[in-house]
Enzyme design. Sequence first.
Site, PDB file in Angstrom:
ATOM      1  N   CYS A   1       0.890  -1.159   0.000  1.00 22.60           N
ATOM      2  CA  CYS A   1       0.000   0.000   0.000  1.00 22.60           C
ATOM      3  C   CYS A   1       0.920   1.199   0.000  1.00 22.60           C
ATOM      4  O   CYS A   1       1.585   1.468   1.006  1.00 22.60           O
ATOM      5  CB  CYS A   1      -0.932   0.049   1.207  1.00 22.60           C
ATOM      6  SG  CYS A   1      -1.882   1.591   1.209  1.00 22.60           S
TER       7      CYS A   1
ATOM      8  N   CYS B   1      -0.361   4.053   2.646  1.00 26.70           N
ATOM      9  CA  CYS B   1      -0.413   3.834   4.099  1.00 26.70           C
ATOM     10  C   CYS B   1      -0.256   2.353   4.398  1.00 26.70           C
ATOM     11  O   CYS B   1       0.837   1.818   4.252  1.00 26.70           O
ATOM     12  CB  CYS B   1      -1.693   4.419   4.702  1.00 26.70           C
ATOM     13  SG  CYS B   1      -3.192   3.964   3.821  1.00 26.70           S
ATOM     14  N   SER B   2      -1.308   1.664   4.778  1.00 24.41           N
ATOM     15  CA  SER B   2      -1.131   0.279   5.207  1.00 24.41           C
ATOM     16  C   SER B   2      -2.360  -0.570   4.916  1.00 24.41           C
ATOM     17  O   SER B   2      -2.645  -1.504   5.647  1.00 24.41           O
ATOM     18  CB  SER B   2      -0.812   0.247   6.701  1.00 24.41           C
ATOM     19  OG  SER B   2      -1.869   0.868   7.410  1.00 24.41           O
ATOM     20  N   CYS B   3      -3.099  -0.271   3.838  1.00 21.65           N
ATOM     21  CA  CYS B   3      -4.266  -1.083   3.508  1.00 21.65           C
ATOM     22  C   CYS B   3      -3.823  -2.528   3.300  1.00 21.65           C
ATOM     23  O   CYS B   3      -2.813  -2.790   2.661  1.00 21.65           O
ATOM     24  CB  CYS B   3      -4.942  -0.543   2.249  1.00 21.65           C
ATOM     25  SG  CYS B   3      -5.550   1.142   2.464  1.00 21.65           S
TER      26      CYS B   3
HETATM   27 FE    FE Z   1      -3.696   2.410   2.523  1.00 19.46          FE
END
Ligand code: FE
Length: 216
Positions: free
Chosen positions: A122, A125-127
């Site tokens: 991602c 961010c951190s999906c």
């Molecule tokens: Fe994300």
Amino acid sequence: MSQEHEPHDHHDHADDDVQEHREHDAPLTEVELRVRALESLLVDKGLVDPAALDAIIDTYETKVGPRNGAKAVAHAWVDPDYRRRLLEDGTAAVAEFGFVGRQSEKLVVVENTPKVHNMVVCTLCSCYPWAVLGLPPVWYKSAPYRSRAVIDPRGVLSEMGVNVPADTEVRVWDSTAEIRYLVLPERPAGTESMTEDELAALVTRNSMIGVARVQA
Ligand code: FE
């Protein structure tokens, strides 16, 4: 890059905010401030052991969560019909196991083959597909992984122990708040006589992010 990264709208995911806002270098939210204040207080008063908190988080990162994905992968390896369903509609196929929920509303499964190696990132961010992989590992959320996975995917893979042959195409999938990706890794040679449960035990979290191979 195989797909444009759609703008994120994490405000649709209120319970993700603590997890994901931090990655955007945004100021702490009200909830984050409260969580941090509460954790400090509990630790200060000796009511909570920070090592125990880390152990709980590690359990979800590496043990409980990824076992869901591993079951789906092993089932796809032994059942061609399930493999086809998983690749056609990942969301519906993992729901057959009861793996549903937030963070994996639309799950797309991409298959590693001798010709194509898929990896997931991602960039913003951190999906991450929580329903099948649990919580994302720290490195997945790190700025170096997020940027270098798209700039130099072969270099990142090599550092993580995966050497992709020059004639194998590398595809990088950029997760979003709407679409999460799961890699269906290659079934290792020499596993023909294994049961589905034995196969599932071989499947690691990293292999389903596409940054490791499954070892027999
Ligand atoms: Fe994300």
